[in-house]
Write a protein that holds these residues in place. Sequence first.
Motif, PDB file in Angstrom:
ATOM      1  N   UNK A   2       0.828  -1.210   0.000  1.00 55.92           N
ATOM      2  CA  UNK A   2       0.000   0.000   0.000  1.00 55.92           C
ATOM      3  C   UNK A   2       0.864   1.262   0.000  1.00 55.92           C
ATOM      4  N   UNK A   3       1.925   1.273   0.794  1.00 59.91           N
ATOM      5  CA  UNK A   3       2.778   2.473   0.883  1.00 59.91           C
ATOM      6  C   UNK A   3       3.957   2.377  -0.070  1.00 59.91           C
ATOM      7  N   UNK A   4       3.919   1.388  -0.970  1.00 56.19           N
ATOM      8  CA  UNK A   4       5.023   1.180  -1.908  1.00 56.19           C
ATOM      9  C   UNK A   4       5.469   2.411  -2.688  1.00 56.19           C
ATOM     10  N   UNK A   5       4.517   3.205  -3.249  1.00 54.82           N
ATOM     11  CA  UNK A   5       4.951   4.383  -4.011  1.00 54.82           C
ATOM     12  C   UNK A   5       5.801   5.349  -3.192  1.00 54.82           C
ATOM     13  N   UNK A   6       5.460   5.549  -1.901  1.00 52.15           N
ATOM     14  CA  UNK A   6       6.235   6.454  -1.053  1.00 52.15           C
ATOM     15  C   UNK A   6       7.595   5.841  -0.720  1.00 52.15           C
ATOM     16  N   UNK A   7       7.615   4.553  -0.396  1.00 47.86           N
ATOM     17  CA  UNK A   7       8.897   3.891  -0.118  1.00 47.86           C
ATOM     18  C   UNK A   7       9.817   3.946  -1.328  1.00 47.86           C
ATOM     19  N   UNK A   8       9.250   3.772  -2.496  1.00 47.96           N
ATOM     20  CA  UNK A   8      10.041   3.810  -3.721  1.00 47.96           C
ATOM     21  C   UNK A   8      10.721   5.160  -3.897  1.00 47.96           C
ATOM     22  N   UNK A  35      14.490   5.317  -2.744  1.00 47.64           N
ATOM     23  CA  UNK A  35      15.097   5.112  -4.057  1.00 47.64           C
ATOM     24  C   UNK A  35      15.091   3.657  -4.489  1.00 47.64           C
ATOM     25  N   UNK A  36      13.963   2.974  -4.310  1.00 48.81           N
ATOM     26  CA  UNK A  36      13.884   1.543  -4.582  1.00 48.81           C
ATOM     27  C   UNK A  36      13.467   1.255  -6.022  1.00 48.81           C
ATOM     28  N   UNK A  37      13.879   0.106  -6.529  1.00 49.70           N
ATOM     29  CA  UNK A  37      13.403  -0.386  -7.818  1.00 49.70           C
ATOM     30  C   UNK A  37      12.142  -1.214  -7.584  1.00 49.70           C
ATOM     31  N   UNK A  38      11.430  -1.561  -8.676  1.00 47.33           N
ATOM     32  CA  UNK A  38      10.254  -2.428  -8.536  1.00 47.33           C
ATOM     33  C   UNK A  38      10.667  -3.792  -7.993  1.00 47.33           C
ATOM     34  N   UNK A  39      11.842  -4.266  -8.378  1.00 42.22           N
ATOM     35  CA  UNK A  39      12.325  -5.551  -7.878  1.00 42.22           C
ATOM     36  C   UNK A  39      12.530  -5.513  -6.364  1.00 42.22           C
ATOM     37  N   UNK A  95      14.717   3.012   8.220  1.00 46.28           N
ATOM     38  CA  UNK A  95      15.271   4.159   7.502  1.00 46.28           C
ATOM     39  C   UNK A  95      15.936   3.797   6.194  1.00 46.28           C
ATOM     40  N   UNK A  96      15.960   2.502   5.859  1.00 45.42           N
ATOM     41  CA  UNK A  96      16.612   2.064   4.634  1.00 45.42           C
ATOM     42  C   UNK A  96      16.011   0.746   4.162  1.00 45.42           C
ATOM     43  N   UNK A  97      16.382   0.348   2.960  1.00 46.79           N
ATOM     44  CA  UNK A  97      15.922  -0.927   2.417  1.00 46.79           C
ATOM     45  C   UNK A  97      16.368  -2.078   3.310  1.00 46.79           C
ATOM     46  N   UNK A  98      17.611  -2.029   3.795  1.00 48.12           N
ATOM     47  CA  UNK A  98      18.154  -3.113   4.617  1.00 48.12           C
ATOM     48  C   UNK A  98      17.390  -3.275   5.935  1.00 48.12           C
TER      49      UNK A  98
END
Length: 449
Positions: free
Chosen positions: A40-46, A50-54, A106-109
Motif C-alpha cells: 500500500x505504501x510502496x509508491x512512497x517507499x520507492x 530510491x527503490x526499484x520495482x524488484x 530508515x533504509x531498504x536493509x
Amino acid sequence: MSTAEATRISTRSRSYERWLLFLLVLIYASSMTDRILVAIVGPVLKREMGLSDFQLGLLSGLAFSIFYATLGIPIGRLAERYNRKLMISVSIVAWSLMTMLCGTAGSFASMMVYRLGVGIGEAGSTPTSHSLLSDQFPPSKRATVYGIYALGPAVGVFIGAFGGGTIAHLYGWRMAFYAFGFPGIILGLIAYFSLREPKRGNFDSIESKHVPALKEVLAAFVREKPFWQMSLGIVTTSISIYGTFMFQSIYMGRTFGLNMQQAGLTLAIVNGVGAFVGGLIGGYGSDWMAKRDRRWYGWIPAVGSLLGIPFTIISFTSMNFAVSTVAMFLMATSLNVWNGPSFSVIHSRLEPRMRATASALVFLLMNLVGQGLGPAWVGWMSDRFAANIFTGSGDYAAACKAPIADAVAASCHVAGTQGLRYAMIAPIIMVAIATWSFFAAARSIGRSK
C-alpha cells in the motif's frame, strides 16, 4: 453422518464455535493487514528510499515469506504436541511488534530485517489455527469452516488497503505501521484468555497420542494424488494472486493517477470484497455440491482459476478505469474460491496429528513460492520490460531513479507504466497450470460412494 459425529455435534457449544471462528478470522485479518502495508505504501517507499520495482517485490514478498514459510513446518510439528492457543497468542504479539518496528525503518536493509521478523511471527498462526478448527468442527462442515476462516485475508485486505492508504496519506507511512501493529497485541491477549484447547482427533474414530514423523506426512502427500495436485494448484494460483496484488496500488497510481488513499479505497473494495465473495462461494458451494459429487471439491477451484485468466487480461489491458476495476473484482473473486475446498480435501485424508504439519507444508509452498517469488518475479519483469521500452538517454535504472530529471520524467513514466502492465499480465501462465491441476485433483478424488 455417523452416530459418533452426531453425538459430538450435539454436545458442542454453538456460541463458542462462533466466537472461535470469529476471533481466528480477525487474527488472520490482522496478519494480512500487516503483510500488505508495504504494497500500500510502496509508491512512497520507492521515492523515499530510491527503490526499484524488484526491491519492492522483495519487501512485499520474499522478505516476509522466507521465514514465514520455512518456519511453518517446525512450528506445525510443535502444534501437533503442545498447546495451540498459546502458540497462536505468542505469534500474534510477535508479528505485531515487528510490524510496529517497520515504521522505524530508515533504509531498504532495515525494512528487510523487520519484514523478516513479521514473517517469523506469522509462521505460528495459520497451520496451528487449521489444526484447532479440524478438532472443533466435523468433516462435513470443514470446507465451509476453512472457507470462512479464509475470509480473514479478504477482511485484512479491505482494512489494510483502505485504512492503511488513508492513514499513510494523512499522517505518513510510518504511522500506518504503528496503527496496524498495535491492535494485534490486544488480539493476542484476547486469544490467550478466551480460546480453548479441543480434544485431538475429536471427530476421528480413533484418537492417537502418537505424533507421526515428518517423513510419514510427506509420504502421505506423495501417496495421495489429490494432495499434491491440490497443492500445485494452490502454489501456482498464489504466484498470480500475490504477484499482481502486491503491485496493484502502484499500478493504479501509474495508470490512473490515484494517490495512496484513492488506490487504497479502490483495492479495499476490489480485492477485499472480491476475495470475501470468492471465499464464501468456494466454502459453502463446495460443501453443498459435494453432497452430490465429491469431485466438486476440485471442480469449483478449477472453474474459478479458468475464469481468472480472461479477467486478469482485461484488468491490466483496459485503459478505462471502471472496466479495469470491475475486471479486478471478478479476478479477485474467481481466484479465491480454492481455499475452503482445498484444505478440506487435504485434512479429510490425514490423521489428526498430521494436520498442522500438512497445512504448514502447503503454506511453505504457497508462501515461499507464491508470495515469496510472485511479487519479486513481477517486479523483476516490470524493471526488464520498462528498460526495453524506455526511450530516454542513458540507462533506465539510472535515469529514472529518484529524483528524476524533468527532461526524462515523461519517458520514465511511460516506460514504468507499460513495463508494469506487461508484468502484471504474465502470471496468467501460472493460473493456466492451476486450472489443469485442480481439474486433475477432481478426477483423483473420484465420485463419492
